[in-house]
Enzyme design. Structure first.
Site, short mmCIF file in Angstrom:
data_model
loop_
_atom_site.label_atom_id
_atom_site.label_comp_id
_atom_site.label_asym_id
_atom_site.label_seq_id
_atom_site.Cartn_x
_atom_site.Cartn_y
_atom_site.Cartn_z
CB CYS A 137 41.96 44.02 42.31
SG CYS A 137 41.41 45.82 42.53
CB CYS A 160 38.36 42.07 33.99
SG CYS A 160 39.49 43.62 34.24
CB CYS A 167 46.95 41.89 34.26
SG CYS A 167 46.04 42.38 33.14
CB CYS A 168 45.17 43.85 38.98
SG CYS A 168 44.30 42.26 38.58
CB CYS A 193 40.66 37.73 36.30
SG CYS A 193 42.55 37.82 35.09
#
Length: 256
Positions: A241, A215, A134-135, A218
């Site tokens: 990240c 984010c 995702c990062c 998280c």
């Protein structure tokens, strides 16, 4: 599939370029490490890397200091802001507030590639299954594109923030780019003093128990006295990240 570098993919003759970058980083560190933060930034932004450097900012809880310092040197210095699509609304409003307050004239809002999101995170919940990927898709890849053509970038990292940052220097080599960490040696009390002395606006979530903001999915609140970054990727073996290197290796590598 082979793993990929977190920041800069290797290119032909990369080994020689890496060695050249390391050598230059060592020389620049010697030249600026005993200067004031302001004077070091003048040297690096206006002389060494004029037109070839950008500040990467999350517009987080401590970001106003570095943004203020850079604005004093040159408010037209590019500021790269990765809009992952998962940020707090408070962060977006804070970005707009600081941009106007500091007179920044080149803040670049960088978004993830829609085709990559469609392929890797079509339902928008990749963070629940693979935070590294995702990062990667929402932050690392967009940053790679944003830094294309630049020789250096400026980071707000500090030694006191994490064990992985304890040996951070003001100037370092990261791949074939120079990374500048003007606040590397600052202590926590200097951060507070600078905010107060210059009457800088605070991130609105800080007062609500978020000393470090990333984010929304998280980032959790942090209990008083706990590590300020303990709310990031809570209960996971993850501290970065992926946009930063640790030494010569990526903080994270992701299978493509």
């Amino acid at each position: 599939m082979p793993s990929a570098s977190a920041v800069l993919p290797l290119e032909p003759n990369a080994k020689e370029r890496l060695e050249t970058t390391r050598s230059r980083a060592t020389e620049l560190l010697e030249a600026v490490k005993n200067l004031s933060t302001h004077d070091a930034l003048v040297r690096l932004i206006e002389d060494e890397f004029k037109g070839e450097v950008a500040l990467v900012s999350s517009f987080g809880t401590e970001s106003a200091i570095l943004l203020h310092l850079v604005a004093q040197v040159n408010p037209s210095t590019p500021v790269i802001f990765m809009d992952t699509g998962k940020l707090f609304g408070e962060t977006q409003r804070y970005r707009r507030q600081l941009t106007e307050f500091l007179g920044l004239t080149d803040v670049r809002q960088i978004l993830p590639d829609p085709d990559r999101l469609a392929g890797k995170d079509p339902d928008g919940i990749l963070w629940t299954k693979d935070t590294d990927m995702c990062c990667w898709v929402r932050k690392v890849e967009p940053m790679n594109r944003a830094l294309d053509g630049l020789s250096a970038w400026i980071s707000g990292r500090k030694r006191f923030q994490a064990v992985t940052r304890a040996r951070l220097e003001m100037v370092e080599a990261e791949g074939t780019r120079i990374k500048i960490n003007p606040l590397a040696y600052w202590e926590r009390d200097e951060i507070t003093s600078y905010f107060d002395r210059h009457n800088l606006p605070r991130h609105p979530l800080e007062a609500d128990g978020y000393p470090s903001v990333g984010c929304m999915p998280c980032t959790d609140k942090v209990a008083p006295g706990d590590d300020p970054r303990s709310g990031r990727w809570k209960n996971q073996d993850k501290t970065e990240c992926g946009i930063h290197f640790i030494g010569d290796a990526a903080a994270r590598t992701v299978q493509e």
